[in-house]
Design a protein around this motif. Structure first.
Motif, PDB file in Angstrom:
ATOM      1  N   GLY A 303       7.675 -23.259  10.190  1.00  0.00           N
ATOM      2  CA  GLY A 303       8.494 -22.651   9.143  1.00  0.00           C
ATOM      3  C   GLY A 303       9.723 -21.912   9.614  1.00  0.00           C
ATOM      4  N   THR A 304       9.974 -21.856  10.931  1.00  0.00           N
ATOM      5  CA  THR A 304      11.207 -21.246  11.402  1.00  0.00           C
ATOM      6  C   THR A 304      12.352 -22.243  11.213  1.00  0.00           C
ATOM      7  OG1 THR A 304      10.661 -21.995  13.648  1.00  0.00           O
ATOM      8  CG2 THR A 304      10.075 -19.735  13.068  1.00  0.00           C
ATOM      9  N   THR A 305      13.564 -21.737  11.177  1.00  0.00           N
ATOM     10  CA  THR A 305      14.709 -22.604  10.931  1.00  0.00           C
ATOM     11  C   THR A 305      15.370 -23.014  12.235  1.00  0.00           C
ATOM     12  OG1 THR A 305      16.126 -20.655  10.618  1.00  0.00           O
ATOM     13  CG2 THR A 305      15.188 -21.658   8.652  1.00  0.00           C
ATOM     14  N   THR A 306      15.986 -24.203  12.220  1.00  0.00           N
ATOM     15  CA  THR A 306      16.690 -24.676  13.403  1.00  0.00           C
ATOM     16  C   THR A 306      18.114 -24.142  13.408  1.00  0.00           C
ATOM     17  OG1 THR A 306      17.393 -26.697  12.275  1.00  0.00           O
ATOM     18  CG2 THR A 306      15.318 -26.777  13.499  1.00  0.00           C
ATOM     19  N   LYS A 307      18.753 -24.179  14.567  1.00  0.00           N
ATOM     20  CA  LYS A 307      20.062 -23.562  14.720  1.00  0.00           C
ATOM     21  C   LYS A 307      21.130 -24.259  13.894  1.00  0.00           C
ATOM     22  CE  LYS A 307      23.374 -22.012  18.181  1.00  0.00           C
ATOM     23  NZ  LYS A 307      23.666 -21.820  19.617  1.00  0.00           N
ATOM     24  N   THR A 308      21.128 -25.586  13.885  1.00  0.00           N
ATOM     25  CA  THR A 308      22.211 -26.314  13.213  1.00  0.00           C
ATOM     26  C   THR A 308      21.770 -27.031  11.947  1.00  0.00           C
ATOM     27  OG1 THR A 308      21.809 -28.258  14.607  1.00  0.00           O
ATOM     28  CG2 THR A 308      23.427 -26.668  15.390  1.00  0.00           C
ATOM     29  N   GLY A 309      20.498 -26.872  11.551  1.00  0.00           N
ATOM     30  CA  GLY A 309      20.049 -27.530  10.334  1.00  0.00           C
ATOM     31  C   GLY A 309      19.862 -29.027  10.501  1.00  0.00           C
ATOM     32  N   TYR A 310      19.975 -29.747   9.400  1.00  0.00           N
ATOM     33  CA  TYR A 310      19.751 -31.199   9.382  1.00  0.00           C
ATOM     34  C   TYR A 310      20.802 -31.937  10.204  1.00  0.00           C
ATOM     35  CZ  TYR A 310      19.767 -35.978   7.521  1.00  0.00           C
ATOM     36  OH  TYR A 310      19.763 -37.352   7.399  1.00  0.00           O
ATOM     37  N   ARG A 311      20.349 -32.900  10.998  1.00  0.00           N
ATOM     38  CA  ARG A 311      21.271 -33.798  11.681  1.00  0.00           C
ATOM     39  C   ARG A 311      20.503 -34.985  12.256  1.00  0.00           C
ATOM     40  NH1 ARG A 311      20.737 -30.286  16.207  1.00  0.00           N
ATOM     41  NH2 ARG A 311      20.412 -31.423  18.171  1.00  0.00           N
ATOM     42  N   LEU A 312      21.238 -35.989  12.702  1.00  0.00           N
ATOM     43  CA  LEU A 312      20.664 -37.151  13.378  1.00  0.00           C
ATOM     44  C   LEU A 312      20.955 -37.029  14.876  1.00  0.00           C
ATOM     45  CD1 LEU A 312      21.789 -40.038  10.978  1.00  0.00           C
ATOM     46  CD2 LEU A 312      19.684 -38.686  10.896  1.00  0.00           C
ATOM     47  N   ALA A 313      20.034 -37.513  15.698  1.00  0.00           N
ATOM     48  CA  ALA A 313      20.219 -37.470  17.150  1.00  0.00           C
ATOM     49  C   ALA A 313      19.925 -38.844  17.736  1.00  0.00           C
ATOM     50  CB  ALA A 313      19.308 -36.413  17.775  1.00  0.00           C
ATOM     51  N   ARG A 314      20.717 -39.254  18.699  1.00  0.00           N
ATOM     52  CA  ARG A 314      20.564 -40.562  19.316  1.00  0.00           C
ATOM     53  C   ARG A 314      20.071 -40.401  20.759  1.00  0.00           C
ATOM     54  NH1 ARG A 314      25.072 -44.183  21.375  1.00  0.00           N
ATOM     55  NH2 ARG A 314      23.325 -44.556  22.784  1.00  0.00           N
ATOM     56  N   PRO A 315      19.371 -41.398  21.292  1.00  0.00           N
ATOM     57  CA  PRO A 315      18.923 -41.322  22.690  1.00  0.00           C
ATOM     58  C   PRO A 315      20.096 -41.461  23.650  1.00  0.00           C
ATOM     59  CG  PRO A 315      18.379 -43.468  21.761  1.00  0.00           C
ATOM     60  CD  PRO A 315      18.904 -42.625  20.631  1.00  0.00           C
ATOM     61  N   GLN A 316      19.976 -40.824  24.793  1.00  0.00           N
ATOM     62  CA  GLN A 316      21.016 -40.885  25.830  1.00  0.00           C
ATOM     63  C   GLN A 316      20.340 -41.348  27.119  1.00  0.00           C
ATOM     64  OE1 GLN A 316      24.252 -37.943  25.382  1.00  0.00           O
ATOM     65  NE2 GLN A 316      22.759 -36.675  24.302  1.00  0.00           N
ATOM     66  N   VAL A 317      20.369 -42.649  27.330  1.00  0.00           N
ATOM     67  CA  VAL A 317      19.645 -43.276  28.440  1.00  0.00           C
ATOM     68  C   VAL A 317      20.622 -43.673  29.538  1.00  0.00           C
ATOM     69  CG1 VAL A 317      18.154 -45.189  29.109  1.00  0.00           C
ATOM     70  CG2 VAL A 317      17.869 -44.110  26.858  1.00  0.00           C
ATOM     71  N   PRO A 318      20.448 -43.170  30.760  1.00  0.00           N
ATOM     72  CA  PRO A 318      21.380 -43.507  31.848  1.00  0.00           C
ATOM     73  C   PRO A 318      21.154 -44.932  32.341  1.00  0.00           C
ATOM     74  CG  PRO A 318      19.559 -42.216  32.710  1.00  0.00           C
ATOM     75  CD  PRO A 318      19.371 -42.267  31.212  1.00  0.00           C
ATOM     76  N   PRO A 319      22.204 -45.588  32.831  1.00  0.00           N
ATOM     77  CA  PRO A 319      22.066 -46.983  33.285  1.00  0.00           C
ATOM     78  C   PRO A 319      21.111 -47.155  34.455  1.00  0.00           C
ATOM     79  CG  PRO A 319      24.201 -46.056  33.907  1.00  0.00           C
ATOM     80  CD  PRO A 319      23.583 -45.090  32.958  1.00  0.00           C
ATOM     81  N   LYS A 320      20.902 -46.100  35.228  1.00  0.00           N
ATOM     82  CA  LYS A 320      19.999 -46.188  36.376  1.00  0.00           C
ATOM     83  C   LYS A 320      18.549 -46.334  35.942  1.00  0.00           C
ATOM     84  CE  LYS A 320      18.955 -43.793  40.741  1.00  0.00           C
ATOM     85  NZ  LYS A 320      19.242 -42.584  41.549  1.00  0.00           N
ATOM     86  N   TYR A 321      18.233 -45.859  34.742  1.00  0.00           N
ATOM     87  CA  TYR A 321      16.861 -45.929  34.216  1.00  0.00           C
ATOM     88  C   TYR A 321      16.886 -46.528  32.805  1.00  0.00           C
ATOM     89  CZ  TYR A 321      15.530 -42.872  38.091  1.00  0.00           C
ATOM     90  OH  TYR A 321      15.310 -42.342  39.347  1.00  0.00           O
ATOM     91  N   PRO A 322      17.174 -47.803  32.668  1.00  0.00           N
ATOM     92  CA  PRO A 322      17.249 -48.421  31.339  1.00  0.00           C
ATOM     93  C   PRO A 322      15.906 -48.411  30.603  1.00  0.00           C
ATOM     94  CG  PRO A 322      17.287 -50.097  33.057  1.00  0.00           C
ATOM     95  CD  PRO A 322      17.442 -48.780  33.755  1.00  0.00           C
ATOM     96  N   ASP A 323      14.800 -48.249  31.340  1.00  0.00           N
ATOM     97  CA  ASP A 323      13.473 -48.239  30.729  1.00  0.00           C
ATOM     98  C   ASP A 323      12.960 -46.818  30.505  1.00  0.00           C
ATOM     99  OD1 ASP A 323      13.214 -47.538  33.394  1.00  0.00           O
ATOM    100  OD2 ASP A 323      11.297 -48.592  33.666  1.00  0.00           O
ATOM    101  N   LEU A 324      13.874 -45.847  30.448  1.00  0.00           N
ATOM    102  CA  LEU A 324      13.458 -44.442  30.378  1.00  0.00           C
ATOM    103  C   LEU A 324      12.612 -44.133  29.150  1.00  0.00           C
ATOM    104  CD1 LEU A 324      13.739 -41.780  31.915  1.00  0.00           C
ATOM    105  CD2 LEU A 324      15.719 -41.235  30.481  1.00  0.00           C
ATOM    106  N   ILE A 325      12.943 -44.710  28.009  1.00  0.00           N
ATOM    107  CA  ILE A 325      12.182 -44.452  26.783  1.00  0.00           C
ATOM    108  C   ILE A 325      10.741 -44.925  26.945  1.00  0.00           C
ATOM    109  CG2 ILE A 325      11.921 -45.165  24.372  1.00  0.00           C
ATOM    110  CD1 ILE A 325      14.899 -44.936  24.058  1.00  0.00           C
ATOM    111  N   GLU A 326      10.562 -46.093  27.535  1.00  0.00           N
ATOM    112  CA  GLU A 326       9.203 -46.607  27.763  1.00  0.00           C
ATOM    113  C   GLU A 326       8.496 -45.789  28.839  1.00  0.00           C
ATOM    114  OE1 GLU A 326      11.976 -48.471  27.806  1.00  0.00           O
ATOM    115  OE2 GLU A 326      11.708 -49.416  25.827  1.00  0.00           O
ATOM    116  N   ARG A 327       9.204 -45.451  29.885  1.00  0.00           N
ATOM    117  CA  ARG A 327       8.605 -44.721  31.003  1.00  0.00           C
ATOM    118  C   ARG A 327       8.113 -43.344  30.583  1.00  0.00           C
ATOM    119  NH1 ARG A 327      11.122 -44.463  37.105  1.00  0.00           N
ATOM    120  NH2 ARG A 327       9.563 -43.048  38.009  1.00  0.00           N
ATOM    121  N   LEU A 328       8.799 -42.714  29.657  1.00  0.00           N
ATOM    122  CA  LEU A 328       8.428 -41.369  29.208  1.00  0.00           C
ATOM    123  C   LEU A 328       7.573 -41.374  27.945  1.00  0.00           C
ATOM    124  CD1 LEU A 328      11.781 -39.422  29.812  1.00  0.00           C
ATOM    125  CD2 LEU A 328       9.778 -39.592  31.291  1.00  0.00           C
ATOM    126  N   ASP A 329       7.143 -42.545  27.491  1.00  0.00           N
ATOM    127  CA  ASP A 329       6.290 -42.658  26.288  1.00  0.00           C
ATOM    128  C   ASP A 329       6.925 -41.983  25.070  1.00  0.00           C
ATOM    129  OD1 ASP A 329       4.240 -44.062  27.603  1.00  0.00           O
ATOM    130  OD2 ASP A 329       3.374 -42.196  28.361  1.00  0.00           O
TER     131      ASP A 329
END
Length: 462
Positions: A303-329
């Motif tokens: 029930g606490t509020t976030t600093k900037t309210g509603y927004r969308l966020a995108r993943p930022q995956v470096p080219p050295k680890y293209p499988d980062l999303i899978e690797r970090l579950d």
């Protein structure tokens, strides 16, 4: 959590706010600024349109006050009968030149006015403040109350007592800047320009900053595997499910650059989210969802509020680890089940920060600052060639903040990673299309595959 935005959000954000307030002025009355003061622009039957002082400073509070005064001026101009009477009224009601200072006003009465103003005004996200909300209560405490509590409430408003409180904090620090801002608010809202003028002479520049911790992606991955027992043996009493949950939280920070409390405000972790304009954002755990956009609500699980309210966020995956999303579950959400016990509003508002800090400390993380993971995500995005404006929007701050403050987190290794592993040479769509056409002259049978590949890479219709 909201902050004193007259003081802490930075000049670029103030300019943005000023543009917003300029658009809200009534027809015939504009708003401009000169230096650190706001002026109203209008014309009368006998004078050309030009700026006039209105007694408002170039702060968020000053903008609100100037907007109120612009409406008063517009109404007065509609009913204008005598310019002499109008300018007498303007000096008294708008410039307030003839207003006598009230030397009998006590600190307690002055503080009550600031508090009433704080709770009556929506926060920066245009959300109405709530006295039962721990985040709003903490905002009031951190911005004003922690400084005002040292003032002698029964004594009349005076500069010596104000300076005694201000001098409790070291010059050149963020807190010193905060206490001066709070005192300026106190005297401004109570029309003590004489005291404000003296406070304006204080140097509130902040040369003293604490050393910021940084972490590399390799450090994080090594620590994660060790903490999960993949590369090291765990104590028999270790709770693996707790470790998995918190490491998922930290991994979200590394990939998306969220503030720690924002992870607990994800709305589409397990099910799709339909926006106000009827766009469906797939669930993060949907294995067919390849974009992996997160929807952040304005409120956390407790029930606490976030600093900037509603927004969308995108993943930022470096080219050295293209499988980062899978690797970090990342696509297997697992929120920690911790809930705060009864406690002070400040303890509840800082619950996630405090719990995360303890986990990092207990598990010997390469950093004890969760913000280091947020900054690592920004480095990942830079390596991936994601434009500055997109990274800033996704992370919920200004491009200036991203380009300036966040660069302070770059260690030697992360700087080397930027130099050696960045996708900074990506070409534009038109150039890519021309190159592919030339290549297809020798292999025309691959035309359909090339079209599909380009449409995916550049997000174009085939």
């Amino acid at each position: 959590m909201s902050k004193d935005y007259t003081n802490e959000i930075g000049y670029e954000s103030l300019l943005s706010d000023f543009g917003r307030y300029q658009k809200q002025t009534p027809r015939g009355v504009g708003m401009t600024r000169k230096g650190q003061n706001i002026y109203l622009q209008f014309k009368t039957p006998n004078t050309a349109r030009k700026p006039y002082a209105c007694g408002c400073t170039f702060t968020l509070d000053g903008m609100v006050d100037a907007l109120k005064k612009s409406n008063k001026v517009a109404e007065a101009l509609k009913n204008l009968e005598s310019e002499v009477n109008f300018w007498d009224w303007y000096d008294k009601e708008i410039k307030q030149d003839s207003q006598l200072k009230d030397d009998r006003l006590t600190f307690g009465e002055a503080i009550a006015k600031v508090e009433a103003d704080f709770w009556s005004r929506p926060d920066r996200r245009k959300r109405k403040r709530d006295k039962n909300n721990p985040s709003d209560l903490t905002s009031w405490h951190d911005t004003y109350k922690r400084f005002y509590k040292h003032l002698p409430s029964a004594k009349n408003l005076n500069i010596p007592d104000i300076m005694t409180v201000i001098d409790k904090w070291n010059r050149g620090t963020k807190t010193y800047k905060g206490v001066v801002s709070a005192m300026k608010k106190l005297v401004s809202i109570n029309h003590r320009q004489d005291i404000r003028d003296k406070l304006s002479e204080l140097d509130v520049s902040q040369p003293d900053y604490k050393d910021l911790q940084s972490v590399t992606l390799e450090d994080f991955l090594t620590w994660r595997d060790k903490t999960l027992g993949i590369t090291a043996s765990l104590h028999p009493n270790a709770h693996l499910s707790v470790r998995k949950a918190w490491l998922w939280v930290f991994s979200i920070q590394v990939v998306y650059g969220l503030r720690i409390h924002e992870v607990f405000a994800i709305a589409n972790a397990f099910e799709p989210y339909v926006t106000k304009d009827k766009v469906t954002i797939p669930a993060l755990n949907d294995q067919e969802n390849s974009e992996n956009i997160l929807v952040l609500k304005g409120e956390t699980l407790i029930g606490t509020t976030t600093k900037t309210g509603y927004r969308l966020a995108r993943p930022q995956v470096p080219p050295k680890y293209p499988d980062l999303i899978e690797r970090l579950d990342i696509k297997s959400p697992m929120f920690p089940i911790n809930k705060p016990r009864q406690g002070s509003p400040k303890a509840i508002a800082n619950f996630y920060n405090n719990r995360a800090w303890k986990k990092l400390k207990d598990w010997n993380a390469p950093t004890t600052e969760t913000h280091a993971f947020r900054h690592l995500a920004n480095i990942n995005g830079m390596q991936a060639g994601i434009p500055l404006e997109i990274r800033a929007q996704s992370m919920g701050h200004t491009p200036a903040m991203n380009d300036g403050t966040y660069k302070k987190r770059q260690s030697t290794q992360t700087t080397l990673d930027l130099y050696n592993n960045s996708n900074s040479q990506a070409i534009d769509f038109v150039t890519a299309l021309a190159s592919v056409k030339n290549l297809l002259k020798a292999q025309p049978e691959n035309k359909d595959f090339a079209i599909e590949l380009l449409s995916v890479i550049y997000q174009k219709d085939s």
